[in-house]
Design a protein around this motif. Structure first.
Motif, short mmCIF file in Angstrom:
data_model
loop_
_atom_site.label_atom_id
_atom_site.label_comp_id
_atom_site.label_asym_id
_atom_site.label_seq_id
_atom_site.Cartn_x
_atom_site.Cartn_y
_atom_site.Cartn_z
N GLY A 1 28.11 9.44 21.96
CA GLY A 1 28.75 10.68 22.39
C GLY A 1 28.37 11.82 21.45
N ALA A 2 28.35 13.03 21.97
CA ALA A 2 28.08 14.23 21.18
C ALA A 2 28.75 15.40 21.89
CB ALA A 2 26.57 14.45 21.06
N ARG A 3 28.65 16.59 21.31
CA ARG A 3 29.22 17.78 21.96
C ARG A 3 28.10 18.79 22.19
NH1 ARG A 3 34.19 17.82 22.90
NH2 ARG A 3 34.84 19.94 23.02
N ARG A 4 28.11 19.39 23.36
CA ARG A 4 27.16 20.44 23.69
C ARG A 4 27.97 21.55 24.35
NH1 ARG A 4 22.23 19.38 27.72
NH2 ARG A 4 21.46 18.04 26.09
N GLN B 1 30.89 23.41 25.79
CA GLN B 1 32.22 22.99 26.23
C GLN B 1 32.25 21.57 26.78
OE1 GLN B 1 33.42 25.45 29.47
NE2 GLN B 1 31.57 25.09 30.65
N PHE B 2 31.09 20.93 26.90
CA PHE B 2 31.01 19.59 27.45
C PHE B 2 30.85 18.55 26.35
CE2 PHE B 2 29.59 21.97 31.16
CZ PHE B 2 30.25 21.32 32.17
N ASP B 3 31.44 17.38 26.55
CA ASP B 3 31.07 16.21 25.76
C ASP B 3 29.84 15.63 26.43
OD1 ASP B 3 33.12 16.27 23.89
OD2 ASP B 3 34.48 15.17 25.20
N VAL B 4 29.01 14.94 25.66
CA VAL B 4 27.76 14.41 26.19
C VAL B 4 27.74 12.90 25.97
CG1 VAL B 4 25.24 14.43 25.99
CG2 VAL B 4 26.53 16.54 25.68
N VAL B 5 27.35 12.17 27.02
CA VAL B 5 27.12 10.75 26.92
C VAL B 5 25.62 10.55 26.98
CG1 VAL B 5 27.41 8.51 28.02
CG2 VAL B 5 29.30 10.12 27.99
N ASN C 1 34.68 16.37 32.30
CA ASN C 1 33.82 17.35 31.63
C ASN C 1 32.89 16.70 30.60
OD1 ASN C 1 34.76 19.56 33.05
ND2 ASN C 1 36.44 19.93 31.61
N VAL C 2 32.31 15.57 31.00
CA VAL C 2 31.36 14.86 30.16
C VAL C 2 30.00 14.91 30.85
CG1 VAL C 2 30.75 12.63 29.15
CG2 VAL C 2 33.14 13.35 29.22
N GLU C 3 29.00 15.32 30.11
CA GLU C 3 27.64 15.42 30.63
C GLU C 3 26.90 14.12 30.35
OE1 GLU C 3 23.72 18.01 29.55
OE2 GLU C 3 25.68 18.91 29.20
#
Length: 143
Positions: A3-6, A8-12, A38-40
């Motif tokens: 996981g990471a943040r980009r 306003q979205f969290d990223v998988v 809201n996860v990309e």
């Protein structure tokens, strides 16, 4: 999966999209759930980023092709098995040729299952199956 943040979205981030789901329907359900949260989704191997509608469309197309390929392989295998049956060809491993009477005789003389299995170069489960078949056959003859 990391996981990471980009923004306003969290990223998988996954290595490959086939690691997250086994069918297109399941994959789309996972993507919908991630979108709701809201996860990309980003796939490293396929270079797919679902941030936009083009990425999601690409995922659907790739997933549909992968599912089609899988179904075609399954159908070819089934067709080959049907053809083999029609031609009276044996499907699968050839049956073991065992001296069932000798196995029963060795067991009656007190040999252990493991010793019998080593003697006939089979598993102990095979020896047990032969002995069980002899018991059921004997019971059928009595009845």
């Amino acid at each position: 999966m990391t996981g990471a943040r980009r923004g306003q979205f969290d990223v998988v981030l996954v290595w490959a999209s086939d690691r997250i789901a086994r069918s297109v329907r399941h994959f789309l359900d996972v993507l919908d759930e991630l979108n709701r949260l809201n996860v990309e989704f980003v796939s490293f191997r396929e270079q797919i980023d679902t941030a936009g509608p083009l990425g999601r469309a690409l995922v659907v197309i790739i997933g549909a092709i992968a599912e089609l390929e899988r179904n075609l392989i399954i159908e070819r295998v089934r067709a080959g098995m049907r053809r083999a049956r029609l031609e009276d060809r044996h499907i699968g491993r050839t049956p073991l040729q065992l001296d069932n009477e000798a196995i029963r005789r060795d067991r009656a003389h007190g040999c252990s299952l493991r010793t019998i299995a080593k003697t006939y170069r089979v598993s102990t489960a095979t020896v047990q199956r032969v002995l069980k078949q002899s018991i059921s056959t004997a019971q059928e003859h009595v009845a």
